[in-house]
Design an enzyme around this catalytic site. Structure first.
Site, PDB file in Angstrom:
ATOM      1  N   GLU A 154      50.020  21.380  43.849  1.00  0.00           N
ATOM      2  CA  GLU A 154      49.005  21.857  44.792  1.00  0.00           C
ATOM      3  C   GLU A 154      48.696  20.778  45.816  1.00  0.00           C
ATOM      4  O   GLU A 154      48.554  19.603  45.473  1.00  0.00           O
ATOM      5  CB  GLU A 154      47.715  22.219  44.048  1.00  0.00           C
ATOM      6  N   HIS A 201      46.846  29.770  49.397  1.00  0.00           N
ATOM      7  CA  HIS A 201      45.608  30.227  48.757  1.00  0.00           C
ATOM      8  C   HIS A 201      44.822  31.038  49.799  1.00  0.00           C
ATOM      9  O   HIS A 201      44.912  30.771  50.994  1.00  0.00           O
ATOM     10  CB  HIS A 201      44.735  29.044  48.343  1.00  0.00           C
ATOM     11  N   ASP A 256      33.906  30.172  46.300  1.00  0.00           N
ATOM     12  CA  ASP A 256      32.515  29.831  45.981  1.00  0.00           C
ATOM     13  C   ASP A 256      31.665  29.911  47.241  1.00  0.00           C
ATOM     14  O   ASP A 256      32.182  29.760  48.344  1.00  0.00           O
ATOM     15  CB  ASP A 256      32.441  28.396  45.443  1.00  0.00           C
ATOM     16  N   ALA A 296      37.793  38.604  42.977  1.00  0.00           N
ATOM     17  CA  ALA A 296      39.206  38.344  43.258  1.00  0.00           C
ATOM     18  C   ALA A 296      40.098  39.563  42.991  1.00  0.00           C
ATOM     19  O   ALA A 296      41.114  39.742  43.670  1.00  0.00           O
ATOM     20  CB  ALA A 296      39.679  37.153  42.432  1.00  0.00           C
ATOM     21  N   HIS A 323      34.981  30.567  33.388  1.00  0.00           N
ATOM     22  CA  HIS A 323      34.432  30.274  34.716  1.00  0.00           C
ATOM     23  C   HIS A 323      32.948  29.945  34.555  1.00  0.00           C
ATOM     24  O   HIS A 323      32.262  30.559  33.737  1.00  0.00           O
ATOM     25  CB  HIS A 323      34.621  31.507  35.624  1.00  0.00           C
ATOM     26  N   ASP A 380      34.846  36.343  30.283  1.00  0.00           N
ATOM     27  CA  ASP A 380      35.758  35.689  31.223  1.00  0.00           C
ATOM     28  C   ASP A 380      37.173  36.254  31.078  1.00  0.00           C
ATOM     29  O   ASP A 380      37.852  36.522  32.065  1.00  0.00           O
ATOM     30  CB  ASP A 380      35.753  34.175  30.965  1.00  0.00           C
ATOM     31  N   LYS A 408      41.959  41.046  36.835  1.00  0.00           N
ATOM     32  CA  LYS A 408      42.707  40.547  38.012  1.00  0.00           C
ATOM     33  C   LYS A 408      44.206  40.726  37.803  1.00  0.00           C
ATOM     34  O   LYS A 408      44.940  41.109  38.711  1.00  0.00           O
ATOM     35  CB  LYS A 408      42.437  39.044  38.220  1.00  0.00           C
ATOM     36  N   GLN A 445      42.614  26.373  35.940  1.00  0.00           N
ATOM     37  CA  GLN A 445      41.777  25.250  36.356  1.00  0.00           C
ATOM     38  C   GLN A 445      42.114  24.045  35.470  1.00  0.00           C
ATOM     39  O   GLN A 445      42.680  24.203  34.382  1.00  0.00           O
ATOM     40  CB  GLN A 445      40.300  25.670  36.193  1.00  0.00           C
TER      41      GLN A 445
HETATM   42  P1  FAD Z   1      36.712  35.907  40.354  1.00  0.00           P
HETATM   43  O1  FAD Z   1      37.865  36.196  39.482  1.00  0.00           O
HETATM   44  O2  FAD Z   1      36.274  36.983  41.270  1.00  0.00           O
HETATM   45  O3  FAD Z   1      35.510  35.479  39.411  1.00  0.00           O
HETATM   46  C1  FAD Z   1      34.268  34.997  39.921  1.00  0.00           C
HETATM   47  C2  FAD Z   1      33.188  35.176  38.866  1.00  0.00           C
HETATM   48  O4  FAD Z   1      32.840  36.544  38.769  1.00  0.00           O
HETATM   49  C3  FAD Z   1      33.623  34.776  37.459  1.00  0.00           C
HETATM   50  O5  FAD Z   1      32.503  34.284  36.762  1.00  0.00           O
HETATM   51  C4  FAD Z   1      34.122  36.070  36.859  1.00  0.00           C
HETATM   52  O6  FAD Z   1      34.084  36.074  35.456  1.00  0.00           O
HETATM   53  C5  FAD Z   1      33.150  37.075  37.486  1.00  0.00           C
HETATM   54  N1  FAD Z   1      33.755  38.381  37.731  1.00  0.00           N
HETATM   55  C6  FAD Z   1      35.026  38.639  38.112  1.00  0.00           C
HETATM   56  N2  FAD Z   1      35.210  39.961  38.314  1.00  0.00           N
HETATM   57  C7  FAD Z   1      33.999  40.557  38.072  1.00  0.00           C
HETATM   58  C8  FAD Z   1      33.528  41.877  38.119  1.00  0.00           C
HETATM   59  N3  FAD Z   1      34.331  42.901  38.456  1.00  0.00           N
HETATM   60  N4  FAD Z   1      32.214  42.114  37.821  1.00  0.00           N
HETATM   61  C9  FAD Z   1      31.386  41.101  37.483  1.00  0.00           C
HETATM   62  N5  FAD Z   1      31.785  39.808  37.412  1.00  0.00           N
HETATM   63  C10 FAD Z   1      33.073  39.537  37.699  1.00  0.00           C
HETATM   64  N6  FAD Z   1      38.427  27.718  45.891  1.00  0.00           N
HETATM   65  C11 FAD Z   1      38.573  27.664  47.251  1.00  0.00           C
HETATM   66  O7  FAD Z   1      37.578  27.773  47.978  1.00  0.00           O
HETATM   67  N7  FAD Z   1      39.805  27.483  47.836  1.00  0.00           N
HETATM   68  C12 FAD Z   1      40.939  27.362  47.088  1.00  0.00           C
HETATM   69  O8  FAD Z   1      42.027  27.213  47.635  1.00  0.00           O
HETATM   70  C13 FAD Z   1      40.821  27.414  45.664  1.00  0.00           C
HETATM   71  N8  FAD Z   1      41.920  27.316  44.881  1.00  0.00           N
HETATM   72  C14 FAD Z   1      41.791  27.416  43.518  1.00  0.00           C
HETATM   73  C15 FAD Z   1      42.942  27.366  42.730  1.00  0.00           C
HETATM   74  C16 FAD Z   1      42.849  27.453  41.345  1.00  0.00           C
HETATM   75  C17 FAD Z   1      44.103  27.400  40.520  1.00  0.00           C
HETATM   76  C18 FAD Z   1      41.574  27.574  40.729  1.00  0.00           C
HETATM   77  C19 FAD Z   1      41.471  27.647  39.233  1.00  0.00           C
HETATM   78  C20 FAD Z   1      40.419  27.638  41.509  1.00  0.00           C
HETATM   79  C21 FAD Z   1      40.510  27.571  42.906  1.00  0.00           C
HETATM   80  N9  FAD Z   1      39.395  27.657  43.726  1.00  0.00           N
HETATM   81  C22 FAD Z   1      39.520  27.594  45.094  1.00  0.00           C
HETATM   82  C23 FAD Z   1      38.052  27.813  43.145  1.00  0.00           C
HETATM   83  C24 FAD Z   1      37.649  29.304  42.974  1.00  0.00           C
HETATM   84  O9  FAD Z   1      37.600  29.938  44.231  1.00  0.00           O
HETATM   85  C25 FAD Z   1      36.277  29.345  42.300  1.00  0.00           C
HETATM   86  O10 FAD Z   1      36.360  28.828  41.003  1.00  0.00           O
HETATM   87  C26 FAD Z   1      35.565  30.691  42.316  1.00  0.00           C
HETATM   88  O11 FAD Z   1      34.236  30.507  41.825  1.00  0.00           O
HETATM   89  C27 FAD Z   1      36.201  31.727  41.415  1.00  0.00           C
HETATM   90  O12 FAD Z   1      37.237  32.315  42.026  1.00  0.00           O
HETATM   91  P2  FAD Z   1      38.049  33.471  41.243  1.00  0.00           P
HETATM   92  O13 FAD Z   1      39.134  33.852  42.133  1.00  0.00           O
HETATM   93  O14 FAD Z   1      38.371  33.053  39.860  1.00  0.00           O
HETATM   94  O15 FAD Z   1      36.916  34.600  41.229  1.00  0.00           O
END
Ligand code: FAD
Length: 293
Positions: free
Chosen positions: A18, A78, A110, A129, A153, A162, A169, A180
């Site tokens: 990355e 990303h 975030d 996501a 998360h 989680d 997804k 992570q």
């Molecule tokens: P989601 O999967 O949408 O989850 C977010 C939260 O909501 C979680 O607590 C989940 O359990 C909950 N949730 C999910 N779906 C639902 C639903 N349907 N109803 C209710 N709750 C739900 N951030 C950046 O800004 N830029 C980047 O390039 C970036 N790259 C990353 C790469 C990796 C490998 C990782 C692990 C993280 C990265 N992040 C990045 C951080 C990431 O964007 C944050 O951790 C963010 O808070 C979660 O993103 P997610 O896609 O997992 O979200």
């Protein structure tokens, strides 16, 4: 263009890296030095993070495009839903397609400023996501990855919840997940096994960042969302004021963890490089994964 899934096929373990988009000209030089040094080791793919705010996002798109057009590497862009309407997301995805990028890591992201602040979706945007996975899929022939959290998360109440959202997804059309950071293999392996037990065959890649300094270690602990295991802190403690000793022990710990993960059959190790190549090359060399490392 090939896909991440195609690159992960086969018996031999792979690695991926990355990068962060550069903030200025100096950063750009640092990034490209790492890109060129790692290119020769043939990573399965390289992913480029997506920042908050317009100019950072432009830099992600530019860096990803340069990697697609000027190197032999397979770039993964990303993309986050933060402060984007669906129309804007469609536009960015269209840009990626136009510059030949067909691999996207779909993330919710975030809230800008405080990562644990209240998440407010764009009024015409997406909330999670899995919705972005569906949108990317709808728009064309993309290979899509998502994020996974071995310790859960930070916003998820518990590991079962989680896991449910990770599976949502993956079932929305994601091809693989990248984990992570973590500092002990067991939570990652448990998560991977639970995904498989739920009938999902998507690859889950472990996220690796060697602990090279006390400051780097603090960042790893913060991002992973879990305290350091006692045996790891005991090994590092004697080197609190010894820069070389700390680094060497951090590389040892990372190598041992990677070996365990490979023994457990992970298809690839994903390294968080912070735009540096040295530590990744050292660990890969010690594992015998690349001859030129
Ligand atoms: P989601 O999967 O949408 O989850 C977010 C939260 O909501 C979680 O607590 C989940 O359990 C909950 N949730 C999910 N779906 C639902 C639903 N349907 N109803 C209710 N709750 C739900 N951030 C950046 O800004 N830029 C980047 O390039 C970036 N790259 C990353 C790469 C990796 C490998 C990782 C692990 C993280 C990265 N992040 C990045 C951080 C990431 O964007 C944050 O951790 C963010 O808070 C979660 O993103 P997610 O896609 O997992 O979200």
């Amino acid at each position: 263009m090939t896909s991440v899934v195609e690159r992960l096929r086969g018996e031999s373990p792979k690695f991926s890296v990355e990068f962060l988009p550069p903030r200025d000209a100096e950063d750009e030089k640092v990034l490209w030095k790492a890109v060129r040094e790692l290119e020769g080791l043939d990573p399965a793919f390289v992913s480029i993070t997506y920042g908050a705010g317009g100019s950072r996002r432009d830099r992600t798109i530019r860096a990803t495009g340069r990697i697609a057009q000027e190197t032999t590497l397979l770039p993964v862009a990303h993309l986050t839903a933060v402060e984007h309407s669906v129309a804007e997301l469609r536009n960015v995805i269209g840009w990626y397609a136009a510059i030949g990028v067909r691999n996207i890591l779909a993330l919710r992201g975030d809230p800008p400023g405080d990562p644990m602040g209240e998440w407010v979706a764009h009024p015409e945007g997406l909330s999670y996501a899995d919705e972005l996975v569906r949108l990317v899929r709808e728009l064309g022939d993309f290979c899509v990855g998502v994020a996974a959290f071995p310790y859960g998360h930070p916003r998820s109440g518990d590991l079962d919840t989680d896991l449910k959202f990770l599976l949502r997804k993956l079932n929305a059309g994601a091809d693989y997940a990248v984990a992570q950071l973590f500092h002990a293999p067991e939570p990652f392996l448990r998560m991977r096994d639970r995904v498989a037990a739920a009938g999902c065959s998507a690859a889950i890649l472990p996220g690796i960042m060697p602990m090279l300094s006390p400051r780097g270690l603090a960042k790893i602990v913060e991002l992973s969302g879990a305290d350091l295991p006692l045996e790891v802190s005991r090994r590092l403690e004697p080197y609190a004021d010894d820069v070389a000793g700390f680094r060497a022990t951090g590389i040892d710990i990372a190598t041992e963890m990677c070996q365990r993960l490979l023994d457990e059959g992970v298809p690839a190790l994903h390294f968080y490089t912070m735009n540096r190549s040295k530590a990744t090359k050292e660990v890969l060399g010690r594992l015998g994964l690349v001859t030129r490392a």
